[in-house]
Design a protein around this motif. Structure first.
Motif, PDB file in Angstrom:
ATOM      1  N   GLY A   1       0.820  -1.200   0.000  1.00 50.06           N
ATOM      2  CA  GLY A   1       0.000   0.000   0.000  1.00 50.06           C
ATOM      3  C   GLY A   1       0.853   1.247   0.000  1.00 50.06           C
TER       4      GLY A   1
ATOM      5  N   ASP B   1      -2.817   4.516   4.232  1.00 44.73           N
ATOM      6  CA  ASP B   1      -3.038   3.683   5.415  1.00 44.73           C
ATOM      7  C   ASP B   1      -1.673   3.375   6.002  1.00 44.73           C
TER       8      ASP B   1
ATOM      9  N   LEU C   1      -0.721  -0.445   6.065  1.00 44.30           N
ATOM     10  CA  LEU C   1      -0.688  -1.318   4.896  1.00 44.30           C
ATOM     11  C   LEU C   1       0.765  -1.652   4.566  1.00 44.30           C
TER      12      LEU C   1
ATOM     13  N   ARG D   1       6.317  -4.637   6.348  1.00 43.99           N
ATOM     14  CA  ARG D   1       4.970  -5.017   6.776  1.00 43.99           C
ATOM     15  C   ARG D   1       4.922  -5.066   8.294  1.00 43.99           C
TER      16      ARG D   1
END
Length: 391
Positions: A36, A40, A43, A171
């Motif tokens: 992403g 966000d 993400l 992540r």
């Protein structure tokens, strides 16, 4: 928790690479999926424009490219005559084709550039409704860092972290509480490398990098392990009672029985001793493979030639009796130690090969992990739990 990818190969950089302050955008191509941007903060965030390709100068013996159909056609079940024909006719540099599973094949090249050319061959892929990608294990490797404040976004981490290997994806792990997903302080980092660095830098602060172990794969059709429902040939089973129906159609919701161990829990429960054993085996296999690969990378016979054998020393006729006695005594101690080591190895082998003992150990670990905090954990409680499970 969210998962990510690992494994791969790439020559290390000679110095640390910092993130340019003005980088932004969304990761695209066949790199780590689901990336992403800053809309966000939690993400997954990828290197802008990243596409997984074999790096120049790769030393692989085979360069694999995975191919799947884009229209739900089971490519792995296609006739080899058909596959041989289309790849031999339209693709250069192919040296072999392997079936991976019902939906996927591996196309093998001998050179990295021909493999990369095939990835970008949109004419061929569009013509035959295919998509091609390089498996992550061939290119990159994922590790984790812990105790990262949850108020730092993935994009900010990507910009501020530096390493001896190039970082291609960030992540953050999370857990679901009710309808809300809560970010955790554990973050995974994907490196363009075949080994993990010892640490990464966040400005002056150094984070130790640990091996990432993906979750155990469990099929949601038959509820066995190490394959997905997409390629499952087994019967549909219920995760509640173990019957041959969907869990939504279960008419015995109070008769809970695990399909794997027949225990009084759901088939997806972490309390299942079979699942716990599989998780331990997976961790041990990954750790062993990582150590073996690291030794292979860092050890070279040309760099470390064998030491010359020691020359025999002349015997001195004036050696004292005490020295002879000491030598004999030392040999005796060494012999006893060798016997102890052999006995210890035999005992370990017996434990590993005894399924009942292994299951008792797994069940004990599960009980200790799930017990309430009111019961103290000490040597006696652990011993009592193990004896109870062994008898």
């Amino acid at each position: 928790m969210e998962v990510n990818e690992g494994g791969g190969s790439h020559p290390p950089a000679s110095k640390k690479r910092s993130r340019p302050a003005d980088e932004g955008g969304v990761g695209v191509g066949s790199g780590p999926s689901g990336c992403g941007d800053d809309r966000d903060a939690y993400l997954p965030y990828c290197k802008p424009g990243y596409k997984r390709l074999y790096p120049e100068g790769s030393t692989n013996t085979d360069f694999k490219v995975y191919v799947e159909s884009t229209n739900n056609d089971r490519l792995g079940n296609k006739s080899p005559i058909y596959l041989n024909h289309i790849f031999a006719m339209d693709v250069k540099g192919v040296t072999g084709i392997q079936r991976v599973n019902a939906n996927k094949i591996a196309v093998i090249f001998k050179q990295y550039n021909t493999a990369n050319n095939f990835i970008n061959n949109t004419t061929f892929l569009t013509k035959y409704n295919m998509k091609a990608f390089i498996p992550a294990a061939q290119i990159d490797k994922t590790g984790i860092i812990r105790f990262v404040p949850a108020n730092i976004s993935n994009k900010e981490l990507y910009r501020r972290l530096s390493s001896i290997y190039e970082i291609v994806a960030i992540r953050r792990f999370s857990k679901k509480v009710g309808q809300e997903r809560i970010p955790l302080q554990t973050v995974s980092i994907t490196f363009l490398s075949n080994v993990l660095p010892n640490n990464v830098q966040y400005d002056l602060f150094s984070y130790r990098v640990f091996e990432y172990i993906p979750p155990l794969l469990q099929c949601y059709r038959c509820f066995k392990f190490n394959h997905s429902a997409k390629v499952c040939n087994g019967k549909q089973r219920c995760s509640i009672c173990g019957g041959e129906h969907l869990y939504k159609e279960c008419d015995k919701p109070t008769e809970i029985s695990c399909i794997n161990c027949s225990g009084p829990h759901l088939a997806i429960s972490r309390l299942c001793p079979i699942k716990a054993k599989k998780i331990i085996e997976k961790k041990n296999n990954i750790s062993y493979a990582s150590v073996a690969f690291t030794k292979q990378v860092t050890t070279n016979e040309k760099d470390f030639p064998p030491l010359p054998s020691p020359k025999s020393q002349p015997v001195n006729s004036n050696v004292s009796v005490n020295k002879s006695v000491n030598i004999s005594a030392n040999k005796s101690v060494q012999d006893v130690n060798k016997v102890k080591i052999v006995h210890s190895k035999d005992l370990k082998s017996q434990i590993i090969s005894d399924n009942d003992v292994l299951m008792a150990l797994v069940q004990t670990l599960v009980e200790l992990a799930n017990k309430d905090d009111s019961t103290p954990t000490n040597l006696k409680t652990i011993k009592d739990a193990l004896i109870k499970n062994l008898t």
